[in-house]
Design a protein around this motif. Sequence first.
Motif, PDB file in Angstrom:
ATOM      1  N   GLY A   1      10.599   0.607 -13.270  1.00  0.00           N
ATOM      2  CA  GLY A   1      10.144   1.269 -12.050  1.00  0.00           C
ATOM      3  C   GLY A   1       8.851   0.712 -11.520  1.00  0.00           C
ATOM      4  N   ASP A   2       8.472  -0.492 -11.972  1.00  0.00           N
ATOM      5  CA  ASP A   2       7.183  -1.076 -11.616  1.00  0.00           C
ATOM      6  C   ASP A   2       7.271  -2.141 -10.534  1.00  0.00           C
ATOM      7  OD1 ASP A   2       6.027   0.550 -13.456  1.00  0.00           O
ATOM      8  OD2 ASP A   2       5.424  -1.020 -14.855  1.00  0.00           O
ATOM      9  N   GLY A   3       8.341  -2.158  -9.753  1.00  0.00           N
ATOM     10  CA  GLY A   3       8.426  -3.120  -8.665  1.00  0.00           C
ATOM     11  C   GLY A   3       7.282  -2.917  -7.681  1.00  0.00           C
ATOM     12  N   LEU A   4       6.642  -4.006  -7.264  1.00  0.00           N
ATOM     13  CA  LEU A   4       5.474  -3.888  -6.390  1.00  0.00           C
ATOM     14  C   LEU A   4       5.864  -3.497  -4.973  1.00  0.00           C
ATOM     15  CD1 LEU A   4       2.418  -4.204  -6.005  1.00  0.00           C
ATOM     16  CD2 LEU A   4       2.813  -6.637  -5.529  1.00  0.00           C
ATOM     17  N   LEU A   5       6.944  -4.063  -4.473  1.00  0.00           N
ATOM     18  CA  LEU A   5       7.388  -3.774  -3.113  1.00  0.00           C
ATOM     19  C   LEU A   5       8.474  -2.712  -3.130  1.00  0.00           C
ATOM     20  CD1 LEU A   5       7.686  -7.378  -1.589  1.00  0.00           C
ATOM     21  CD2 LEU A   5       5.688  -5.858  -1.624  1.00  0.00           C
ATOM     22  N   SER A   6       8.434  -1.840  -2.153  1.00  0.00           N
ATOM     23  CA  SER A   6       9.479  -0.827  -2.044  1.00  0.00           C
ATOM     24  C   SER A   6      10.850  -1.467  -1.912  1.00  0.00           C
ATOM     25  CB  SER A   6       9.211   0.069  -0.825  1.00  0.00           C
ATOM     26  OG  SER A   6       8.047   0.827  -0.997  1.00  0.00           O
ATOM     27  N   SER A   7      10.927  -2.549  -1.140  1.00  0.00           N
ATOM     28  CA  SER A   7      12.202  -3.219  -0.911  1.00  0.00           C
ATOM     29  C   SER A   7      12.789  -3.779  -2.204  1.00  0.00           C
ATOM     30  CB  SER A   7      12.034  -4.340   0.116  1.00  0.00           C
ATOM     31  OG  SER A   7      11.024  -5.250  -0.295  1.00  0.00           O
ATOM     32  N   ASP A   8      11.927  -4.188  -3.134  1.00  0.00           N
ATOM     33  CA  ASP A   8      12.412  -4.677  -4.425  1.00  0.00           C
ATOM     34  C   ASP A   8      12.870  -3.528  -5.315  1.00  0.00           C
ATOM     35  OD1 ASP A   8      12.014  -7.360  -3.855  1.00  0.00           O
ATOM     36  OD2 ASP A   8       9.992  -7.395  -4.692  1.00  0.00           O
ATOM     37  N   GLN A   9      12.052  -2.492  -5.425  1.00  0.00           N
ATOM     38  CA  GLN A   9      12.406  -1.377  -6.299  1.00  0.00           C
ATOM     39  C   GLN A   9      13.675  -0.686  -5.838  1.00  0.00           C
ATOM     40  OE1 GLN A   9      10.712  -0.803  -9.225  1.00  0.00           O
ATOM     41  NE2 GLN A   9      12.523   0.459  -9.622  1.00  0.00           N
ATOM     42  N   GLU A  10      13.935  -0.739  -4.534  1.00  0.00           N
ATOM     43  CA  GLU A  10      15.156  -0.147  -3.973  1.00  0.00           C
ATOM     44  C   GLU A  10      16.414  -0.753  -4.594  1.00  0.00           C
ATOM     45  OE1 GLU A  10      16.022   1.836  -0.547  1.00  0.00           O
ATOM     46  OE2 GLU A  10      14.706   2.921  -1.910  1.00  0.00           O
ATOM     47  N   LEU A  11      16.346  -2.005  -5.001  1.00  0.00           N
ATOM     48  CA  LEU A  11      17.508  -2.658  -5.603  1.00  0.00           C
ATOM     49  C   LEU A  11      17.993  -1.908  -6.831  1.00  0.00           C
ATOM     50  CD1 LEU A  11      16.343  -6.401  -5.475  1.00  0.00           C
ATOM     51  CD2 LEU A  11      17.920  -5.265  -3.895  1.00  0.00           C
TER      52      LEU A  11
ATOM     53  N   ARG B   1       0.830  -1.217   0.000  1.00  0.00           N
ATOM     54  CA  ARG B   1       0.000   0.000   0.000  1.00  0.00           C
ATOM     55  C   ARG B   1       0.861   1.263   0.000  1.00  0.00           C
ATOM     56  NH1 ARG B   1      -3.203  -1.051   4.022  1.00  0.00           N
ATOM     57  NH2 ARG B   1      -5.106  -1.478   2.841  1.00  0.00           N
ATOM     58  N   SER B   2       1.850   1.306   0.884  1.00  0.00           N
ATOM     59  CA  SER B   2       2.678   2.514   0.971  1.00  0.00           C
ATOM     60  C   SER B   2       3.451   2.757  -0.321  1.00  0.00           C
ATOM     61  CB  SER B   2       3.657   2.409   2.144  1.00  0.00           C
ATOM     62  OG  SER B   2       4.558   1.326   1.972  1.00  0.00           O
ATOM     63  N   ARG B   3       3.753   1.722  -1.031  1.00  0.00           N
ATOM     64  CA  ARG B   3       4.481   1.850  -2.299  1.00  0.00           C
ATOM     65  C   ARG B   3       3.591   2.463  -3.388  1.00  0.00           C
ATOM     66  NH1 ARG B   3       7.964   2.605  -6.353  1.00  0.00           N
ATOM     67  NH2 ARG B   3       8.025   0.958  -7.902  1.00  0.00           N
ATOM     68  N   ILE B   4       2.385   1.925  -3.547  1.00  0.00           N
ATOM     69  CA  ILE B   4       1.557   2.389  -4.668  1.00  0.00           C
ATOM     70  C   ILE B   4       0.945   3.766  -4.400  1.00  0.00           C
ATOM     71  CG2 ILE B   4       1.090   0.054  -5.457  1.00  0.00           C
ATOM     72  CD1 ILE B   4      -1.699   0.260  -4.248  1.00  0.00           C
ATOM     73  N   TYR B   5       0.828   4.149  -3.130  1.00  0.00           N
ATOM     74  CA  TYR B   5       0.350   5.488  -2.812  1.00  0.00           C
ATOM     75  C   TYR B   5       1.504   6.410  -2.416  1.00  0.00           C
ATOM     76  CZ  TYR B   5      -4.305   3.475  -2.960  1.00  0.00           C
ATOM     77  OH  TYR B   5      -5.452   2.842  -3.373  1.00  0.00           O
TER      78      TYR B   5
ATOM     79  N   GLU C   1       0.708   2.745 -16.068  1.00  0.00           N
ATOM     80  CA  GLU C   1      -0.426   3.471 -15.500  1.00  0.00           C
ATOM     81  C   GLU C   1      -1.606   2.536 -15.284  1.00  0.00           C
ATOM     82  OE1 GLU C   1      -1.261   6.822 -17.941  1.00  0.00           O
ATOM     83  OE2 GLU C   1       0.638   7.846 -17.486  1.00  0.00           O
ATOM     84  N   THR C   2      -1.840   1.653 -16.241  1.00  0.00           N
ATOM     85  CA  THR C   2      -2.916   0.670 -16.092  1.00  0.00           C
ATOM     86  C   THR C   2      -2.646  -0.249 -14.918  1.00  0.00           C
ATOM     87  OG1 THR C   2      -3.378   0.695 -18.477  1.00  0.00           O
ATOM     88  CG2 THR C   2      -4.143  -1.234 -17.226  1.00  0.00           C
ATOM     89  N   TYR C   3      -1.393  -0.650 -14.780  1.00  0.00           N
ATOM     90  CA  TYR C   3      -0.995  -1.519 -13.664  1.00  0.00           C
ATOM     91  C   TYR C   3      -1.230  -0.827 -12.330  1.00  0.00           C
ATOM     92  CZ  TYR C   3       2.205  -4.224 -10.650  1.00  0.00           C
ATOM     93  OH  TYR C   3       2.758  -4.974  -9.640  1.00  0.00           O
ATOM     94  N   LEU C   4      -0.830   0.422 -12.213  1.00  0.00           N
ATOM     95  CA  LEU C   4      -0.994   1.147 -10.959  1.00  0.00           C
ATOM     96  C   LEU C   4      -2.473   1.316 -10.616  1.00  0.00           C
ATOM     97  CD1 LEU C   4       0.142   2.694  -8.578  1.00  0.00           C
ATOM     98  CD2 LEU C   4       0.279   4.734 -10.037  1.00  0.00           C
ATOM     99  N   ASN C   5      -3.295   1.634 -11.612  1.00  0.00           N
ATOM    100  CA  ASN C   5      -4.729   1.776 -11.364  1.00  0.00           C
ATOM    101  C   ASN C   5      -5.334   0.461 -10.896  1.00  0.00           C
ATOM    102  OD1 ASN C   5      -4.762   4.485 -12.074  1.00  0.00           O
ATOM    103  ND2 ASN C   5      -5.187   4.060 -14.233  1.00  0.00           N
ATOM    104  N   SER C   6      -4.868  -0.632 -11.472  1.00  0.00           N
ATOM    105  CA  SER C   6      -5.346  -1.951 -11.056  1.00  0.00           C
ATOM    106  C   SER C   6      -4.946  -2.238  -9.614  1.00  0.00           C
ATOM    107  CB  SER C   6      -4.779  -3.027 -11.991  1.00  0.00           C
ATOM    108  OG  SER C   6      -5.119  -4.325 -11.533  1.00  0.00           O
ATOM    109  N   LEU C   7      -3.718  -1.892  -9.268  1.00  0.00           N
ATOM    110  CA  LEU C   7      -3.251  -2.109  -7.900  1.00  0.00           C
ATOM    111  C   LEU C   7      -4.072  -1.299  -6.906  1.00  0.00           C
ATOM    112  CD1 LEU C   7       0.635  -2.041  -8.390  1.00  0.00           C
ATOM    113  CD2 LEU C   7      -0.780  -4.030  -7.850  1.00  0.00           C
ATOM    114  N   LYS C   8      -4.407  -0.068  -7.263  1.00  0.00           N
ATOM    115  CA  LYS C   8      -5.180   0.784  -6.356  1.00  0.00           C
ATOM    116  C   LYS C   8      -6.601   0.273  -6.181  1.00  0.00           C
ATOM    117  CE  LYS C   8      -2.521   5.049  -6.875  1.00  0.00           C
ATOM    118  NZ  LYS C   8      -2.510   6.474  -7.314  1.00  0.00           N
TER     119      LYS C   8
END
Length: 341
Positions: A274-284, A213-217, A231-238
Amino acid sequence: MAFPLHESKLPVLPLAMLVFISILSGSLHASDPPLTLDHYASTCPDVFEIVKKEMECEVLSDPRNAALILRLHFHDCFVQGCDGSVLLDDTITLQGEKEALTNTNSLKGFKIIDRIKNKIESECPGIVSCADILTIAARDAVILVGGPYWDVPVGRKDSKTASFELAASNLPTADEGLLSIMTKFLYQGLSATDLVALSGAHTIGMARCANFRSRIYGDFETTSDASPMSETYLNSLKSTCPAAGGSGDNNISAMDYATPNLFDNSFYQLLLKGDGLLSSDQELYSSMLGIETKNLVIKYAHDSLAFFQQFADSMVKMGNITNPDSFVNGEVRTNCRFVNT
């Protein structure tokens, strides 16, 4: 080389200490554990085949079972070493690890290990440890969804103890920064290369809304390339994970939306976007501190063979993290959920 786990609580280390630890990692860890490929050759020669057949049935019935077993193995090895402690239920005299915040609502697959254990006990009673069963099953899980093969050294003992405290402190979390996660990996004797390669297991994983949640928002739009697909992916996640907490916490989404049931390198390709779902993954890839990890993400995104080879090597390395006490005082549990009476 194997990397036995320290029994003290994980320290909080400053950046300057990380290089120091990595240099000294060989001296901080003891010698190799007595694990061999032929440990059960005479006592239970069919153990690998039994595990393979059981896992084939489980993954055929639901491909998500592969990720469940792989995650169980990770969470076992990061707490007291790969000793089956994560499998223990709470009792009056023992507090297990299953209810730690990093495990509760996250770990499943226990019944799969129970079924494999029951099958092996009927063939070779009292011979094969639950820790070895979980390690073998994790390898087979990866293979069954398209991942690489590696030989699994065996001979682990099951711990008679568990550590709720270490489960809370040693396991990386979804919102953690790269520096903190790297500290936890170095503490286990695992390198930045191991971190990036093992994170590739998320190519077949699912995550709970509460963990992304904290990642997508938050910074998702900052890291994303803002393509129509992103953008479609992010809208789906939300839509899956509303901004307000509550009932949506347990809604799930694939960490690799491109090929969620296939073990491949598309997870890294998503990080490049830049589409990693988890913050910890995108941080890599996106962290300013992650020059080495960023280069590895790029490498694995473009070279699936390099990823497969390193993932196999890192899985063996992680599987060799040991609990020295279990080799001296451990046992082969009859029931993976409880120590023997």
